[in-house]
Design a protein around this motif. Structure first.
Motif, PDB file in Angstrom:
ATOM      1  N   UNK A   1       0.533  -1.274   0.022  1.00 58.56           N
ATOM      2  CA  UNK A   1      -0.070   0.303   0.076  1.00 58.56           C
ATOM      3  C   UNK A   1       0.779   1.180  -0.040  1.00 58.56           C
ATOM      4  N   UNK A   2       0.542   2.341  -0.558  1.00 56.63           N
ATOM      5  CA  UNK A   2       1.221   3.535  -0.944  1.00 56.63           C
ATOM      6  C   UNK A   2      -0.183   5.109  -0.474  1.00 56.63           C
ATOM      7  N   UNK A   3      -0.081   5.121   1.199  1.00 56.55           N
ATOM      8  CA  UNK A   3      -0.917   6.309   1.370  1.00 56.55           C
ATOM      9  C   UNK A   3      -1.140   7.540   1.649  1.00 56.55           C
ATOM     10  N   UNK A   4      -1.694   8.259   1.055  1.00 59.98           N
ATOM     11  CA  UNK A   4      -1.114   9.923   1.796  1.00 59.98           C
ATOM     12  C   UNK A   4      -1.634  10.354   2.987  1.00 59.98           C
ATOM     13  N   UNK A   5      -0.849  11.123   3.904  1.00 62.37           N
ATOM     14  CA  UNK A   5      -1.360  11.634   4.989  1.00 62.37           C
ATOM     15  C   UNK A   5      -1.403  13.256   4.810  1.00 62.37           C
ATOM     16  N   UNK A   6      -1.922  13.916   5.093  1.00 65.75           N
ATOM     17  CA  UNK A   6      -2.038  14.994   5.555  1.00 65.75           C
ATOM     18  C   UNK A   6      -1.878  15.634   7.071  1.00 65.75           C
ATOM     19  N   UNK A   7      -1.434  14.703   8.195  1.00 68.62           N
ATOM     20  CA  UNK A   7      -1.287  14.929   9.093  1.00 68.62           C
ATOM     21  C   UNK A   7       0.305  14.726   9.654  1.00 68.62           C
ATOM     22  N   UNK A   8       0.687  15.126  10.024  1.00 70.22           N
ATOM     23  CA  UNK A   8       1.737  14.533  10.674  1.00 70.22           C
ATOM     24  C   UNK A   8       2.123  13.079  11.132  1.00 70.22           C
ATOM     25  N   UNK A   9       1.158  12.668  11.778  1.00 72.83           N
ATOM     26  CA  UNK A   9       1.222  11.345  11.890  1.00 72.83           C
ATOM     27  C   UNK A   9       0.653  10.255  10.654  1.00 72.83           C
ATOM     28  N   UNK A  10       1.553   9.165  11.085  1.00 78.80           N
ATOM     29  CA  UNK A  10       0.577   8.697   9.479  1.00 78.80           C
ATOM     30  C   UNK A  10      -0.839   7.532   9.947  1.00 78.80           C
ATOM     31  N   UNK A  11      -0.982   7.805  11.033  1.00 74.07           N
ATOM     32  CA  UNK A  11      -2.713   7.348  11.390  1.00 74.07           C
ATOM     33  C   UNK A  11      -3.646   7.953  11.269  1.00 74.07           C
ATOM     34  N   UNK A  12      -3.606   9.425  11.275  1.00 71.47           N
ATOM     35  CA  UNK A  12      -4.748   9.689  11.735  1.00 71.47           C
ATOM     36  C   UNK A  12      -5.634  10.248  10.027  1.00 71.47           C
ATOM     37  N   UNK A  13      -5.179  11.093   9.626  1.00 70.55           N
ATOM     38  CA  UNK A  13      -5.333  10.410   8.091  1.00 70.55           C
ATOM     39  C   UNK A  13      -5.508   9.496   7.048  1.00 70.55           C
ATOM     40  N   UNK A  14      -5.483   8.437   7.715  1.00 69.85           N
ATOM     41  CA  UNK A  14      -5.474   7.066   6.896  1.00 69.85           C
ATOM     42  C   UNK A  14      -6.063   6.299   7.299  1.00 69.85           C
ATOM     43  N   UNK A  15      -6.227   5.357   6.324  1.00 72.90           N
ATOM     44  CA  UNK A  15      -6.399   4.105   7.860  1.00 72.90           C
ATOM     45  C   UNK A  15      -5.692   3.248   7.360  1.00 72.90           C
ATOM     46  N   UNK A  16      -3.996   3.707   7.953  1.00 69.87           N
ATOM     47  CA  UNK A  16      -3.634   2.296   8.077  1.00 69.87           C
ATOM     48  C   UNK A  16      -3.783   1.636   9.592  1.00 69.87           C
ATOM     49  N   UNK A  17      -4.416   2.728  10.575  1.00 73.78           N
ATOM     50  CA  UNK A  17      -4.630   1.949  11.847  1.00 73.78           C
ATOM     51  C   UNK A  17      -5.464   0.357  11.494  1.00 73.78           C
ATOM     52  N   UNK A  18      -6.512   0.088  10.764  1.00 67.58           N
ATOM     53  CA  UNK A  18      -7.258  -0.219  10.168  1.00 67.58           C
ATOM     54  C   UNK A  18      -6.348  -1.857   9.169  1.00 67.58           C
ATOM     55  N   UNK A  19      -5.341  -1.377   8.094  1.00 63.45           N
ATOM     56  CA  UNK A  19      -5.459  -2.091   7.036  1.00 63.45           C
ATOM     57  C   UNK A  19      -4.520  -2.892   7.972  1.00 63.45           C
ATOM     58  N   UNK A  20      -3.471  -2.419   9.003  1.00 63.27           N
ATOM     59  CA  UNK A  20      -2.954  -2.989  10.030  1.00 63.27           C
ATOM     60  C   UNK A  20      -2.984  -4.011  10.592  1.00 63.27           C
ATOM     61  N   UNK A  21      -4.207  -3.795  11.412  1.00 60.85           N
ATOM     62  CA  UNK A  21      -5.624  -4.294  12.404  1.00 60.85           C
ATOM     63  C   UNK A  21      -5.930  -5.075  11.200  1.00 60.85           C
ATOM     64  N   UNK A  22      -6.238  -5.599  10.096  1.00 58.50           N
ATOM     65  CA  UNK A  22      -7.158  -6.292   8.680  1.00 58.50           C
ATOM     66  C   UNK A  22      -5.979  -7.387   8.799  1.00 58.50           C
TER      67      UNK A  22
END
Length: 185
Positions: free
Chosen positions: A80-101
């Motif tokens: 996956x290549x995610x694009x974020x607009x916050x300083x951390x990679x979680x807040x404005x992406x689905x990173x947490x869900x992706x990792x949890x899944x």
């Protein structure tokens, strides 16, 4: 697969900044690729994250074409290549869900900037319950100007402060050599 490598903001935008020549790790692509090779060899997930500020007119504005991975980085088709607009990679992406899944519980974090997006992502990941390794020499930063007009904080001091701030609290701090060396034993 319960581990993932999260590569944060290793993008051409930074090479366009006037202070990039002062970066702590100008060969960050080489260091990141060592970690990518290790992750792929261990069948770990690799997640690529890009930072963007749409409409900003800066090098982080996707419309200018610099919000792309640095030359020499090549995500596999299933990474996956995610694009974020916050300083951390979680807040404005689905990173947490992706990792949890995918059942991921352990992360290795690397990228740009050491004390900003990488450290912030590490802290959030730890708060979310992930076991985090911070690959300190696969991060890069530039001197930070003193807001009061004094001397800038140098890259060695920034990296050392990050090591102190994260170690034993939010992450295990390791070098690429320690991580790759441990894998071949």
């Amino acid at each position: 697969m319960n581990r993932a490598l999260v590569v944060i903001d290793v993008q051409e935008s930074f090479r366009r900044l006037p202070d990039w020549h002062l970066a702590s790790q100008p060969d960050i692509v080489g260091q990141v690729n060592r970690l990518v090779d290790l992750a792929r060899a261990q069948d770990d997930l690799v997640v690529w994250v890009l930072g963007a500020r749409a409409g900003s007119g800066t090098v982080f504005d996707p419309a200018l074409g610099h919000v792309r991975l640095m030359d020499g980085l090549d995500p596999a088709a299933d990474e996956p290549v995610l694009v974020k607009s916050a300083h951390n990679a979680f807040t404005t992406t689905n990173l947490h869900q992706l990792l949890t899944r995918r059942g991921v519980r352990e992360l290795t974090v690397c990228g740009i900037k050491t004390e900003q997006c990488c450290e912030t992502t590490t802290r959030v990941a730890a708060d979310l319950g992930f076991d985090v390794t911070f690959a300190i020499d696969a991060t890069a930063t530039c001197p930070i100007p003193d807001p009061s007009g004094g001397p800038s904080l140098g890259v060695a001091d920034i990296i050392e402060r990050t090591r102190y701030a994260l170690s034993g609290r939010f992450a295990t701090v390791r070098t690429v050599g320690e991580l790759t060396g441990a894998a071949v034993r």
